[in-house]
Design a protein around this motif. Structure first.
Motif, mmCIF file in Angstrom:
data_model
loop_
_atom_site.group_PDB
_atom_site.id
_atom_site.type_symbol
_atom_site.label_atom_id
_atom_site.label_comp_id
_atom_site.label_asym_id
_atom_site.label_seq_id
_atom_site.Cartn_x
_atom_site.Cartn_y
_atom_site.Cartn_z
ATOM 1 N N GLY A 145 0.758 -1.220 -0.084
ATOM 2 C CA GLY A 145 -0.116 0.077 0.070
ATOM 3 C C GLY A 145 0.831 1.214 -0.277
ATOM 4 O O GLY A 145 2.196 1.122 -0.137
ATOM 5 N N ALA A 146 0.359 2.307 -0.070
ATOM 6 C CA ALA A 146 1.091 3.649 -0.097
ATOM 7 C C ALA A 146 1.792 3.836 1.145
ATOM 8 O O ALA A 146 2.867 4.369 1.174
ATOM 9 C CB ALA A 146 0.154 4.875 -0.314
ATOM 10 N N GLY A 147 1.340 3.410 2.394
ATOM 11 C CA GLY A 147 2.019 3.489 3.710
ATOM 12 C C GLY A 147 2.849 2.436 3.951
ATOM 13 O O GLY A 147 2.866 1.356 3.434
ATOM 14 N N SER A 148 3.477 2.604 5.226
ATOM 15 C CA SER A 148 4.203 1.484 5.760
ATOM 16 C C SER A 148 5.443 0.915 4.765
ATOM 17 O O SER A 148 5.738 -0.191 4.552
ATOM 18 C CB SER A 148 3.452 0.228 6.398
ATOM 19 N N LEU A 149 6.052 1.904 4.104
ATOM 20 C CA LEU A 149 6.924 1.588 2.956
ATOM 21 C C LEU A 149 8.080 0.662 3.358
ATOM 22 O O LEU A 149 8.109 -0.237 2.681
ATOM 23 C CB LEU A 149 7.687 3.085 2.493
ATOM 24 N N ALA A 150 8.740 1.101 4.456
ATOM 25 C CA ALA A 150 9.917 0.258 5.091
ATOM 26 C C ALA A 150 9.551 -0.805 5.474
ATOM 27 O O ALA A 150 10.377 -2.038 5.275
ATOM 28 C CB ALA A 150 10.586 1.156 5.930
ATOM 29 N N TYR A 151 8.318 -1.202 6.024
ATOM 30 C CA TYR A 151 7.757 -2.654 6.774
ATOM 31 C C TYR A 151 7.599 -3.594 5.241
ATOM 32 O O TYR A 151 8.083 -4.443 5.397
ATOM 33 C CB TYR A 151 6.632 -2.014 7.371
ATOM 34 N N THR A 152 6.979 -2.901 4.605
ATOM 35 C CA THR A 152 6.615 -3.845 3.275
ATOM 36 C C THR A 152 7.717 -4.105 2.429
ATOM 37 O O THR A 152 7.765 -5.435 2.194
ATOM 38 C CB THR A 152 5.332 -3.111 2.363
ATOM 39 N N ALA A 153 8.480 -3.340 2.198
ATOM 40 C CA ALA A 153 9.869 -3.749 1.482
ATOM 41 C C ALA A 153 10.490 -4.755 2.398
ATOM 42 O O ALA A 153 11.142 -5.613 1.711
ATOM 43 C CB ALA A 153 10.671 -2.412 1.413
ATOM 44 N N SER A 154 10.755 -4.467 3.668
ATOM 45 C CA SER A 154 11.677 -5.477 4.577
ATOM 46 C C SER A 154 10.781 -6.844 4.351
ATOM 47 O O SER A 154 11.393 -7.895 4.327
ATOM 48 C CB SER A 154 11.652 -5.024 5.931
ATOM 49 N N LYS A 155 9.473 -6.840 4.530
ATOM 50 C CA LYS A 155 8.851 -8.073 4.555
ATOM 51 C C LYS A 155 8.838 -8.751 3.182
ATOM 52 O O LYS A 155 9.005 -10.107 3.032
ATOM 53 C CB LYS A 155 7.466 -8.030 4.917
ATOM 54 N N GLY A 156 8.953 -8.080 2.114
ATOM 55 C CA GLY A 156 8.744 -8.455 0.605
ATOM 56 C C GLY A 156 10.175 -8.877 0.338
ATOM 57 O O GLY A 156 10.390 -10.116 -0.170
ATOM 58 N N ALA A 157 11.314 -8.405 1.194
ATOM 59 C CA ALA A 157 12.776 -8.993 0.996
ATOM 60 C C ALA A 157 12.955 -10.380 1.608
ATOM 61 O O ALA A 157 13.470 -11.416 1.168
ATOM 62 C CB ALA A 157 13.715 -8.072 1.756
ATOM 63 N N VAL A 158 12.191 -10.866 2.787
ATOM 64 C CA VAL A 158 12.229 -11.911 3.374
ATOM 65 C C VAL A 158 11.543 -12.969 2.466
ATOM 66 O O VAL A 158 12.162 -13.896 2.409
ATOM 67 C CB VAL A 158 11.315 -11.818 4.828
ATOM 68 N N ARG A 159 10.527 -12.484 1.768
ATOM 69 C CA ARG A 159 9.726 -13.675 0.820
ATOM 70 C C ARG A 159 10.959 -14.211 -0.385
ATOM 71 O O ARG A 159 11.213 -15.491 -0.315
ATOM 72 C CB ARG A 159 8.738 -12.932 -0.069
ATOM 73 N N LEU A 160 11.528 -13.266 -0.749
ATOM 74 C CA LEU A 160 12.394 -13.778 -1.862
ATOM 75 C C LEU A 160 13.867 -14.290 -1.227
ATOM 76 O O LEU A 160 14.479 -15.118 -1.910
ATOM 77 C CB LEU A 160 12.764 -12.924 -3.019
#
Length: 261
Positions: A145-160
Motif C-alpha cells: 500500500g502507499a503507507g508502511s513503505l519500509a515495513y512492506t519492503a522488508s517483508k517482501g525481501a524476506v519472501r525472496l
C-alpha cells in the motif's frame, strides 16, 4: 516419542506473540528451545538468551552458545521484527528505513546464514531432516500500500530471500529446508498502539472486519504453522510461502468496505 524429540530450535523474538507461541509448541513437541530476544521479560517456554538479530556479532555468539550447550541446531524460527510506522515514499526518513531493514531484512539474512552453518555441522539424520528454517514475513510481503513503505519492503525481501536460501540448500544437498510464513492480523504487541487508542476488543473487532474470515488470528494459530514447517510432516516443502491470513489476500469480499454491494 514426541515428533521433535532430540532436536534443537532457536526462536528469535520469542519473548512474546507468535514467537512465544511457537516456542511453547516446539517445546511441547519435544524440541529443546532457545528463546533469543532483546526483551528479557517474556512469556512461554525455552532457555532465554539475550540476542540482537541486527548484530552479526550477536548471531556468532548465539550459535557458539547453542553448539556448546546443546551440541546441534535443527530449527530456526526467524520471527523477530519491528513495525516501522506508517511512512510513505515521501515521508519515510533514511534513518527509519535503515532501522527497519536492519531488523526485519538483514536480521533474517544473518539468521539464515548462521543457521545454515550450524545445521551443516549437525548434518541430516535422514533425507529432508538436515534442518528447517522458518522465516516470519507478512501479508505485507505479498501485497503493499502507499503507507508502511519500509515495513512492506522488508517483508517482501524476506519472501525472496527465503526462496534463494531454499534453492541454495537444495542445490548443495544440505537437507536444509527454508520457508516463509505470511500472517494477516495477529493479536500481538504490534497492535498495542491501536488497542490503547480504541480498546482491545473494539480494535480486534475493527481489524476482524478487514479479514474475510471475520476475525484476526491468535498467536498459537500461527505457532501451529511454524510447528508444521519445523517438523518432518512438511519434509517435501521448501521455498514455499505459507499464507495464513484469514483470506485477506484472496480479493475483495462483501465483508470489506470496498467489496461489491
Amino acid at each position: 516419542m514426541s515428533e521433535l524429540s532430540g532436536r534443537v530450535a532457536i526462536v528469535t523474538g520469542g519473548a512474546s506473540g507468535i514467537g512465544a507461541a511457537s516456542a511453547k509448541l516446539l517445546q511441547d513437541a519435544g524440541a529443546a528451545v532457545i528463546v533469543a530476544d532483546v526483551l528479557e521479560a517474556r512469556e512461554g517456554a525455552g532457555r532465554f538468551v539475550r540476542h540482537d538479530v541486527a548484530s552479526e556479532g550477536s548471531w556468532k555468539a548465539l550459535l557458539a552458545d547453542v553448539m556448546d550447550r546443546e551440541g546441534r541446531l535443527d530449527i530456526l524460527v526467524n520471527n523477530a521484527g519491528i513495525s516501522g510506522g506508517m511512512g510513505n515514499v515521501e515521508t519515510t526518513t533514511v534513518e527509519e528505513w535503515q532501522r527497519v531493514q536492519a531488523v526485519n531484512s538483514e536480521g533474517v539474512f544473518l539468521g539464515c546464514r548462521h543457521a545454515v552453518e550450524g545445521m551443516r555441522k549437525t548434518g541430516p539424520d535422514k533425507p529432508g531432516t538436515g534442518g528447517s528454517i522458518v522465516n516470519i514475513s507478512s501479508v505485507a510481503g505479498l501485497v503493499s500500500g502507499a503507507g508502511s513503505l519500509a515495513y512492506t519492503a522488508s517483508k517482501g525481501a524476506v519472501r525472496l530471500l527465503t526462496k534463494s536460501v531454499a534453492l541454495h540448500c537444495a542445490e548443495k544437498r544440505y537437507g536444509i529446508r527454508c520457508n516463509s510464513v505470511h500472517p494477516g492480523g495477529v493479536d500481538t504487541a504490534i497492535f498495542d498502539p491501536l488497542w490503547q487508542a480504541v480498546g482491545r476488543e473494539q480494535g480486534k473487532a475493527f481489524l476482524g472486519t478487514r479479514h474475510p474470515i471475520g476475525r484476526i488470528a491468535e498467536p498459537p494459530e500461527l505457532g501451529q504453522v511454524v510447528l508444521w514447517l519445523a517438523s518432518d510432516r512438511s519434509s517435501f516443502v521448501t521455498g514455499a510461502e505459507i499464507v495464513a491470513d484469514g483470506g485477506l489476500t484472496c480479493g475483495l469480499t462483501r465483508r470489506t468496505p470496498l467489496g461489491p454491494s
